[in-house]
Design a protein around this motif. Structure first.
Motif, PDB file in Angstrom:
ATOM      1  N   VAL A  74       0.851  -1.179   0.000  1.00  0.00           N
ATOM      2  CA  VAL A  74       0.000   0.000   0.000  1.00  0.00           C
ATOM      3  C   VAL A  74       0.894   1.238   0.000  1.00  0.00           C
ATOM      4  CG1 VAL A  74      -1.963  -1.100   1.135  1.00  0.00           C
ATOM      5  CG2 VAL A  74      -0.190  -0.010   2.532  1.00  0.00           C
ATOM      6  N   ARG A  75       0.335   2.346  -0.497  1.00  0.00           N
ATOM      7  CA  ARG A  75       1.034   3.616  -0.536  1.00  0.00           C
ATOM      8  C   ARG A  75       0.101   4.679   0.020  1.00  0.00           C
ATOM      9  NH1 ARG A  75       4.680   3.060  -5.798  1.00  0.00           N
ATOM     10  NH2 ARG A  75       5.600   4.939  -4.920  1.00  0.00           N
ATOM     11  N   LEU A  76       0.671   5.816   0.392  1.00  0.00           N
ATOM     12  CA  LEU A  76      -0.149   6.920   0.858  1.00  0.00           C
ATOM     13  C   LEU A  76      -1.173   7.299  -0.207  1.00  0.00           C
ATOM     14  CD1 LEU A  76       2.466   9.293   2.550  1.00  0.00           C
ATOM     15  CD2 LEU A  76       0.854   7.746   3.669  1.00  0.00           C
ATOM     16  N   SER A  77      -2.400   7.571   0.225  1.00  0.00           N
ATOM     17  CA  SER A  77      -3.458   7.909  -0.725  1.00  0.00           C
ATOM     18  C   SER A  77      -3.191   9.214  -1.449  1.00  0.00           C
ATOM     19  CB  SER A  77      -4.804   7.999   0.003  1.00  0.00           C
ATOM     20  OG  SER A  77      -5.165   6.742   0.531  1.00  0.00           O
ATOM     21  N   ALA A  78      -2.429  10.092  -0.837  1.00  0.00           N
ATOM     22  CA  ALA A  78      -2.072  11.367  -1.455  1.00  0.00           C
ATOM     23  C   ALA A  78      -0.642  11.698  -1.068  1.00  0.00           C
ATOM     24  CB  ALA A  78      -3.034  12.472  -0.999  1.00  0.00           C
ATOM     25  N   PRO A  79       0.075  12.475  -1.873  1.00  0.00           N
ATOM     26  CA  PRO A  79       1.454  12.818  -1.525  1.00  0.00           C
ATOM     27  C   PRO A  79       1.544  13.484  -0.158  1.00  0.00           C
ATOM     28  CG  PRO A  79       0.978  13.433  -3.793  1.00  0.00           C
ATOM     29  CD  PRO A  79      -0.320  13.019  -3.187  1.00  0.00           C
ATOM     30  N   GLY A  80       2.575  13.081   0.605  1.00  0.00           N
ATOM     31  CA  GLY A  80       2.813  13.684   1.896  1.00  0.00           C
ATOM     32  C   GLY A  80       3.530  15.012   1.752  1.00  0.00           C
ATOM     33  N   PRO A  81       4.013  15.579   2.864  1.00  0.00           N
ATOM     34  CA  PRO A  81       4.752  16.836   2.797  1.00  0.00           C
ATOM     35  C   PRO A  81       5.916  16.752   1.814  1.00  0.00           C
ATOM     36  CG  PRO A  81       4.251  16.270   5.074  1.00  0.00           C
ATOM     37  CD  PRO A  81       3.857  15.091   4.247  1.00  0.00           C
ATOM     38  N   PHE A  82       6.087  17.791   0.994  1.00  0.00           N
ATOM     39  CA  PHE A  82       7.130  17.863  -0.033  1.00  0.00           C
ATOM     40  C   PHE A  82       6.994  16.737  -1.059  1.00  0.00           C
ATOM     41  CE2 PHE A  82       9.044  19.631   3.887  1.00  0.00           C
ATOM     42  CZ  PHE A  82       9.147  20.955   3.470  1.00  0.00           C
ATOM     43  N   GLY A  83       5.783  16.190  -1.204  1.00  0.00           N
ATOM     44  CA  GLY A  83       5.539  15.179  -2.226  1.00  0.00           C
ATOM     45  C   GLY A  83       6.022  13.794  -1.895  1.00  0.00           C
ATOM     46  N   LYS A  84       6.307  13.509  -0.618  1.00  0.00           N
ATOM     47  CA  LYS A  84       6.862  12.212  -0.226  1.00  0.00           C
ATOM     48  C   LYS A  84       5.794  11.110  -0.244  1.00  0.00           C
ATOM     49  CE  LYS A  84       8.438  13.754   3.692  1.00  0.00           C
ATOM     50  NZ  LYS A  84       9.123  13.860   5.001  1.00  0.00           N
ATOM     51  N   ASP A  85       6.279   9.884  -0.165  1.00  0.00           N
ATOM     52  CA  ASP A  85       5.408   8.717  -0.132  1.00  0.00           C
ATOM     53  C   ASP A  85       5.973   7.711   0.860  1.00  0.00           C
ATOM     54  OD1 ASP A  85       3.346   6.993  -0.691  1.00  0.00           O
ATOM     55  OD2 ASP A  85       4.028   6.454  -2.698  1.00  0.00           O
ATOM     56  N   ASN A  86       5.125   6.823   1.319  1.00  0.00           N
ATOM     57  CA  ASN A  86       5.527   5.731   2.208  1.00  0.00           C
ATOM     58  C   ASN A  86       4.942   4.447   1.654  1.00  0.00           C
ATOM     59  OD1 ASN A  86       6.591   4.322   4.342  1.00  0.00           O
ATOM     60  ND2 ASN A  86       5.077   4.984   5.835  1.00  0.00           N
ATOM     61  N   VAL A  87       5.801   3.535   1.233  1.00  0.00           N
ATOM     62  CA  VAL A  87       5.365   2.263   0.656  1.00  0.00           C
ATOM     63  C   VAL A  87       5.505   1.177   1.709  1.00  0.00           C
ATOM     64  CG1 VAL A  87       5.710   0.589  -1.189  1.00  0.00           C
ATOM     65  CG2 VAL A  87       6.092   3.023  -1.629  1.00  0.00           C
ATOM     66  N   CYS A  88       4.405   0.493   1.987  1.00  0.00           N
ATOM     67  CA  CYS A  88       4.364  -0.558   3.005  1.00  0.00           C
ATOM     68  C   CYS A  88       4.008  -1.868   2.322  1.00  0.00           C
ATOM     69  CB  CYS A  88       3.321  -0.238   4.074  1.00  0.00           C
ATOM     70  SG  CYS A  88       3.297   1.495   4.620  1.00  0.00           S
ATOM     71  N   CYS A  89       4.840  -2.894   2.503  1.00  0.00           N
ATOM     72  CA  CYS A  89       4.635  -4.173   1.823  1.00  0.00           C
ATOM     73  C   CYS A  89       4.513  -5.298   2.838  1.00  0.00           C
ATOM     74  CB  CYS A  89       5.785  -4.463   0.861  1.00  0.00           C
ATOM     75  SG  CYS A  89       5.876  -3.297  -0.519  1.00  0.00           S
ATOM     76  N   TYR A  90       3.760  -6.330   2.445  1.00  0.00           N
ATOM     77  CA  TYR A  90       3.428  -7.431   3.349  1.00  0.00           C
ATOM     78  C   TYR A  90       3.718  -8.754   2.662  1.00  0.00           C
ATOM     79  CZ  TYR A  90       1.315  -3.495   5.591  1.00  0.00           C
ATOM     80  OH  TYR A  90       1.138  -2.259   6.167  1.00  0.00           O
ATOM     81  N   GLY A  91       4.359  -9.661   3.428  1.00  0.00           N
ATOM     82  CA  GLY A  91       4.750 -10.950   2.885  1.00  0.00           C
ATOM     83  C   GLY A  91       3.687 -12.003   3.072  1.00  0.00           C
ATOM     84  N   VAL A  92       4.060 -13.232   2.781  1.00  0.00           N
ATOM     85  CA  VAL A  92       3.105 -14.332   2.878  1.00  0.00           C
ATOM     86  C   VAL A  92       2.666 -14.579   4.317  1.00  0.00           C
ATOM     87  CG1 VAL A  92       3.888 -15.466   0.774  1.00  0.00           C
ATOM     88  CG2 VAL A  92       5.035 -15.977   2.946  1.00  0.00           C
ATOM     89  N   ASP A  93       3.470 -14.127   5.292  1.00  0.00           N
ATOM     90  CA  ASP A  93       3.060 -14.262   6.695  1.00  0.00           C
ATOM     91  C   ASP A  93       2.143 -13.123   7.125  1.00  0.00           C
ATOM     92  OD1 ASP A  93       4.809 -12.145   6.700  1.00  0.00           O
ATOM     93  OD2 ASP A  93       6.148 -12.960   8.245  1.00  0.00           O
ATOM     94  N   GLN A  94       1.807 -12.209   6.181  1.00  0.00           N
ATOM     95  CA  GLN A  94       0.890 -11.088   6.382  1.00  0.00           C
ATOM     96  C   GLN A  94       1.447 -10.022   7.318  1.00  0.00           C
ATOM     97  OE1 GLN A  94      -3.177 -12.207   7.181  1.00  0.00           O
ATOM     98  NE2 GLN A  94      -3.227 -13.702   5.542  1.00  0.00           N
ATOM     99  N   ASN A  95       2.745 -10.055   7.567  1.00  0.00           N
ATOM    100  CA  ASN A  95       3.394  -9.034   8.376  1.00  0.00           C
ATOM    101  C   ASN A  95       4.141  -8.050   7.493  1.00  0.00           C
ATOM    102  OD1 ASN A  95       2.607  -9.982  10.959  1.00  0.00           O
ATOM    103  ND2 ASN A  95       4.198 -11.557  10.883  1.00  0.00           N
ATOM    104  N   LEU A  96       4.409  -6.870   8.039  1.00  0.00           N
ATOM    105  CA  LEU A  96       5.158  -5.839   7.339  1.00  0.00           C
ATOM    106  C   LEU A  96       6.580  -6.322   7.067  1.00  0.00           C
ATOM    107  CD1 LEU A  96       5.029  -2.839   6.356  1.00  0.00           C
ATOM    108  CD2 LEU A  96       5.924  -2.217   8.610  1.00  0.00           C
ATOM    109  N   ILE A  97       7.035  -6.167   5.833  1.00  0.00           N
ATOM    110  CA  ILE A  97       8.355  -6.648   5.425  1.00  0.00           C
ATOM    111  C   ILE A  97       9.433  -5.656   5.853  1.00  0.00           C
ATOM    112  CG2 ILE A  97       9.828  -7.126   3.416  1.00  0.00           C
ATOM    113  CD1 ILE A  97       7.421  -8.274   2.008  1.00  0.00           C
TER     114      ILE A  97
END
Length: 1080
Positions: free
Chosen positions: A530-553
């Motif tokens: 998942v990514r931020l729905s809209a750009p953060g301050p100064f246009g930044k983004d935060n990408v969060c990914c999840y593995g087969v164990d359903q935890n944050l990688i």
């Protein structure tokens, strides 16, 4: 609601009042005849496909002798009643009058799937309705009233001939009326003249929905003027009419004088080249036609296809979203007409790619790979052969990032199922364009279809150099900090639920099946990001990914998410998708995937040396301090059919409404949207994700409406019978500020029943009291209603007329629950209630499924205990499968390092790591590897700092001179000079490194800073400015100022990036010296 149209016959069409324009009919063409009769009809005719009419599907129809096709019941009335009619008289009246075939003539009909007939019907729809230029008919029904007489005729040689054609592809439907000779309008029972067939109540032409409200009538109906219907038209051809009839309203075909633009497709790729058909205004053969796209100053030529439409090709854009287009029509006398419309540019991340790369995970520069494409694409129309182009995105000495075009292969058979190309490129980002071999003169923008945008994989050594260059330049940039960004959801369940703040990553997700072969291509260990729905301050983004164990990688160990300097949605100075791909994704690939040195650490876990350096500048994603959003509570209302939402003065209005043909429609500002080719569209202040949903044997839709700026989203599950809506609130600042049916969102359930006057209803109030006092009080007035009402209906039909409505309450049905309901629902009271009230198993099952999803969302809304990410040290990382309660972390050292001190595992307890002791790694002394490259990637020496780099350069320079020879004196002199230069550079670099130590903390990193000092390149940071010894990267870049980001300009259809400052990659290797071939 009566609709009328004014029919105009255009002089450029010849008169044709015979049957030359009719579809073939009669016994010789396989027609069935209705028996000779007066006021009768055919039997109920089963049809082989569902036919959409007035937003309802029909599986049979009836051909009535009196000039009517009906769908629910026969029509024997000989005098046409004025529309609208109720009593389920859903009908199409091509010429409703008192026909009597006993006095002469025959009524014929047949269903057809003959390809010749289908092709003709397809061409008619595409011509008269340009917005449906991709329409393909799958079914046709032909009904012909051939030479028919009227009731009571004394001169029965007076006859009428007319024909109705029904056309559909299963989703959209159309009808064509053909009129031949028309000599009478009225039978004698309708007070017509027996000799002339005129007078009395004449024939009626139009459509009736059968609900007493919705209808459409030709304005000459029931007047003497209807005798001239074979001289009239709504498409400019005398005696011919065309209508679209599947929707709630009837639409005319052809063109009009006021020129409202109809654009199809309504949206298209940012890279351009799309074949766009524009209809609406009428166009003469000698008109000159141009189109103007609002972000581009110049206009482009378009080609006239017919009197109803033109074809234009889109250029390359540097933005996404809605833009204004203007069609400029100039006649031979120089008179100009301008007509405007709206076109939507789609982000490359969510565009469909008609060109497919086979085995995309294996594409490496210098090898052969297979591609395939859609040979039926309209962009390739008219050409049996195609060209294949490679476009590469490169940054050059002129400080511009440009698309360079090269032809890989030309004059290839368009019908090839798969074609192998040889990929040779010095670029780093590429895309493939397939164009027709024949380009007409109007194609100023290149016409063609694209592949996805992809990374071109170079050699490992080249990737290393690219990584090092990026690291050197990244030190000069402001840090990418997570302090002002929301933390990631801790689990996959939370990520799927938190659509208020995060949206699925278009490049890696488990809910969109459109691009399965490309899904998670660059994040192989993830199943959903998942990514931020809209750009953060100064246009930044935060990408969060999840593995087969359903935890944050943890991206230090596996391929997961990180912070990003640029959001893929774009922003000020940020080209959507491309800037993020070039400056965030590409460096990750070269540092962590393609060029990184790999070593199996002491615990057997892969540690990537360059990747750890990359992560100093792109922090790994963390869920520490994550607070999940809260889903709304279930509201007991058996059948919800429409939902609408808007942020006043900030967003467009979004409505989701049940549709019996398409399950559900998404309506933006009153206009139904087409999601046939895309699943994701963004509008002003809101985005909509529209996905298929499969539940048991039924097919529905799952629609997510996301107001990113507000931090609120709505998850809507739609089936043919009901909408279920789940609100998600992720903005904690809304706490206690919400009012209405769903409570006030202050975390106190006992005060949710707040009335508009501020009084609070007791939380244990009965259902009857809640309805009478609470629900009724929150009923919206007509002035505040956001709904767009179906044709023929208004606010009062749903409110005033039902003001005395009293619903059924569960207490009244609880004692009468049937065993069948219990078997389906168990003890789920909502399911039991819906089963008892509606009697529908389908609705009850949907309620059961939805309450299960609501329970899952409520589980995901429970805060979880998480520990902060453990910091990396030089050469070492802490490895753990998660940072949640009871997670265990183990410290490992990477290639060329070993543990410096004893280090025991640590466990997450109550939000902290218990028994944690800092752990360190130390370098292992070893001989410098041979400079000769081996086939394996680990043969490349790793240069750990500037002194190592300089020593390596010095040794190579000295070896070269020893090999060449030249004498002892020359060698001594050169050695002294080289030593002096190296000593001077070493001291200069050392001073520069020390000068940057004071600014290191502003680079938002995890772990030691020593790992990236070797990439500084002599940078200095001053108050309000950020300078380097290679040129000023930012001008007056204060912390609160807008960054001078790389961006593109589009001028004369040339796409290039320019920066107001110097090049971002000063040290990028293998840079070409020639002037680039700018894309057009």
């Amino acid at each position: 609601m009566k609709l009328k149209i004014l029919f105009v016959v255009f002089s450029f069409f010849p008169n044709s009042f015979g049957t030359g324009g009719f579809y073939p009919y009669g016994q010789s063409n396989g027609d069935t005849a209705v028996g000779k009769n007066d006021d009768s009809s055919s039997p109920k005719i089963p049809i082989s496909t569902l036919f959409p009419f007035f937003n309802h599907q029909h599986n049979h129809l009836i051909v009535n002798t009196n000039g009517v096709i009906s769908f629910l019941k026969t029509v024997s009335t000989f005098t046409p009643n004025p529309f609208p009619l109720d009593d389920d008289r859903r009908l199409i009246a091509i010429f409703w009058a008192d026909v009597d075939t006993r006095n002469g003539g025959t009524v014929w009909y047949r269903e057809s799937t003959n390809q010749t007939i289908l092709n003709r019907a397809t061409e008619e729809v595409r011509t008269y309705f340009p917005q449906f230029f991709r329409f393909q008919a799958t079914w046709v029904f032909i009904a012909t009233w051939d030479n028919v007489a009227f009731y009571g005729c004394s001169n029965c040689d007076i006859r009428n001939t007319f024909q109705e054609i029904l056309i559909t592809n299963g989703q959209h439907s159309f009808t064509v009326f053909n009129y031949g000779q028309i000599e009478w309008t009225t039978g004698t029972a309708s007070h017509g003249d027996a000799l002339t067939g005129l007078g009395g109540v004449p024939a009626q032409v139009g459509f009736n929905a059968g609900d007493g409200r919705v209808f459409y009538v030709v304005n000459a109906s029931r007047t003497p003027d209807i005798i001239s219907v074979n001289h009239m038209s709504n498409i400019g051809i005398p005696g011919k009419f065309a209508f679209r009839i599947d929707a709630a309203e009837i639409d005319n075909g052809g063109c009009n004088t006021w020129g409202t633009l109809m654009i199809s497709p309504r949206y298209g790729p940012m890279l351009g080249g799309q074949y766009v058909v524009i209809g609406g205004p009428c166009m003469n053969p000698d008109d000159s036609i141009q189109i103007l796209y609002s972000p581009i100053e110049r206009s482009f030529s378009c080609r006239r296809e017919s009197n109803y439409s033109v074809v234009c090709i889109t250029p390359m854009f540097n933005l996404t979203g809605d833009i204004k287009i203007v069609l400029i029509i100039r006649n031979v006398n120089g008179k100009t007409r301008r007509h405007s419309g709206v076109y939507t540019i789609v982000n490359p991340a969510i565009s469909n790619n008609p060109v497919r790369r086979h085995e995309p995970e294996k594409w490496i520069n210098g090898q052969q790979y297979g591609i395939s494409w859609d040979p039926q694409a309209f962009e390739l129309r008219g050409s049996e052969r195609i060209h294949i182009h490679l476009y590469t995105l490169k940054e050059h000495l002129n400080k511009q990032l440009v698309w360079e075009k090269s032809v890989l292969h030309d004059n290839i058979n368009n019908r090839r199922q798969i074609f192998y190309i040889s990929l040779y490129s010095e670029g780093y980002v590429g895309t493939i364009l397939v164009t027709p071999a024949i380009q007409t003169e109007f194609d100023i923008p290149t016409r063609g279809i694209w592949s996805d945008i992809f990374a071109i994989v170079p050699t490992q050594e080249h990737s290393k150099q690219l990584c090092f260059s990026w690291l050197r330049n990244e030190v000069r940039m402001p840090g990418v900090s997570s302090d002002d960004l929301p933390p990631c959801p801790c689990t996959l369940q939370q990520a799927l639920m938190d659509t208020a703040r995060y949206q699925p990553d278009p490049d890696c997700n488990m809910i969109n099946t459109r691009k399965q072969d490309l899904n998670c291509l660059y994040r192989a260990d993830a199943q959903h990001c998942v990514r931020l729905s809209a750009p953060g301050p100064f246009g930044k983004d935060n990408v969060c990914c999840y593995g087969v164990d359903q935890n944050l990688i943890d991206s230090r160990i596996k391929e997961g998410g990180t912070l990003q300097r640029y959001h893929y949605l774009g922003g000020e100075g940020n080209v959507p998708y491309l800037t993020n791909f070039y400056y965030d994704v590409l460096p990750y690939l070269h540092c962590c995937k393609y060029g990184s040195s790999v070593d199996l650490g002491y615990e057997g876990i892969s540690v990537f040396s360059e990747c750890q350096d990359y992560l100093h500048f792109r922090n790994i994603s963390s869920c520490f301090n994550y607070v999940p959003p809260r889903p709304g509570q279930y509201v007991r209302a058996s059948v919800c059919t429409s939902f609408v939402a808007q942020v006043t003065n900030i967003s467009d209005k979004v409505e989701v409404r049940l549709n019996s043909i398409r399950v559900a429609d998404v309506i933006i500002n009153g206009q139904t949207q087409d999601f046939s080719d895309v699943s994701w569209l963004r509008y002003r202040g809101v985005s909509v994700l529209n996905l298929p949903k499969y539940s048991g044997n039924s097919t529905g839709r799952e629609i997510m409406v996301m107001f990113a700026d507000l931090g609120v989203s709505f998850r809507i599950l739609a089936t043919q019978e009901v909408l279920n809506v789940m609100p998600i609130i992720g903005n904690i600042h809304l706490k206690g500020t919400v009012s209405g049916l769903l409570g006030d969102f202050d975390g106190i359930p006992t005060n949710d029943l707040i009335l508009p006057n501020g009084n609070v209803l007791e939380p244990n109030a009965t259902e009857e009291a809640i309805f009478q006092k609470f629900n009724t009080a929150w009923r919206i007035p007509s002035t505040d209603s956001l709904f767009t009402y179906p044709n023929g209906r208004k606010y009062a039909d749903y409110n005033v007329m039902h003001a005395a409505f009293l619903p059924t309450f569960f207490t009244s049905v609880a004692s009468s629950v049937t065993p069948e309901a219990v078997e389906l629902c168990g003890n789920n009271t909502d399911c039991l209630f819906d089963f008892q009230v509606t009697g529908s198993k389908e609705i009850a099952q949907e309620t059961l499924d939805f309450t299960t999803k609501l329970e899952e969302a409520e589980d995901a809304a429970v805060p979880v205990i998480a520990c902060p990410m453990l910091r990396s040290t030089e050469g070492g990382v802490w490895q753990s499968n998660s940072t949640l309660e009871n997670a265990k972390a183990v410290f490992i050292c990477g290639m060329g390092y070993r543990r410096k001190n004893p280090c025991i595992p640590t466990i997450c307890k109550n939000g902290t790591w218990s028994n944690f002791h800092p752990c360190f790694c130390e370098k292992i002394l070893r001989l410098t590897p041979s400079s000769t490259l081996q086939p394996t990637h680990t043969a490349t020496p790793v240069l750990n700092d500037n002194s190592d780099l300089l020593k390596s350069i010095s040794s190579k320079v000295q070896m070269m001179w020893f090999t060449i020879g030249g004498g002892v004196i020359i060698i001594i002199i050169i050695t002294l000079i080289a030593s002096f230069v190296l000593c001077f550079k070493f001291r200069s670099r050392e001073r520069s490194t020390r000068s940057t130590e004071g600014t290191s903390s502003s680079i938002g990193t995890i772990g030691s800073l020593s790992g990236y000092r070797k990439y500084t390149g002599g940078s200095q940071k001053y108050h309000g400015h950020f300078n380097t010894d290679r040129g000023q990267m930012y001008s007056d870049c204060h912390d609160d100022s807008t960054r001078s980001l790389p961006r593109y300009n589009v001028y004369e259809n040339r796409a290039f990036r320019y920066s107001e400052t110097d090049s971002r990659y000063d040290d990028i290797p293998f840079r070409e010296q020639r002037h680039p071939d700018i894309l057009y």
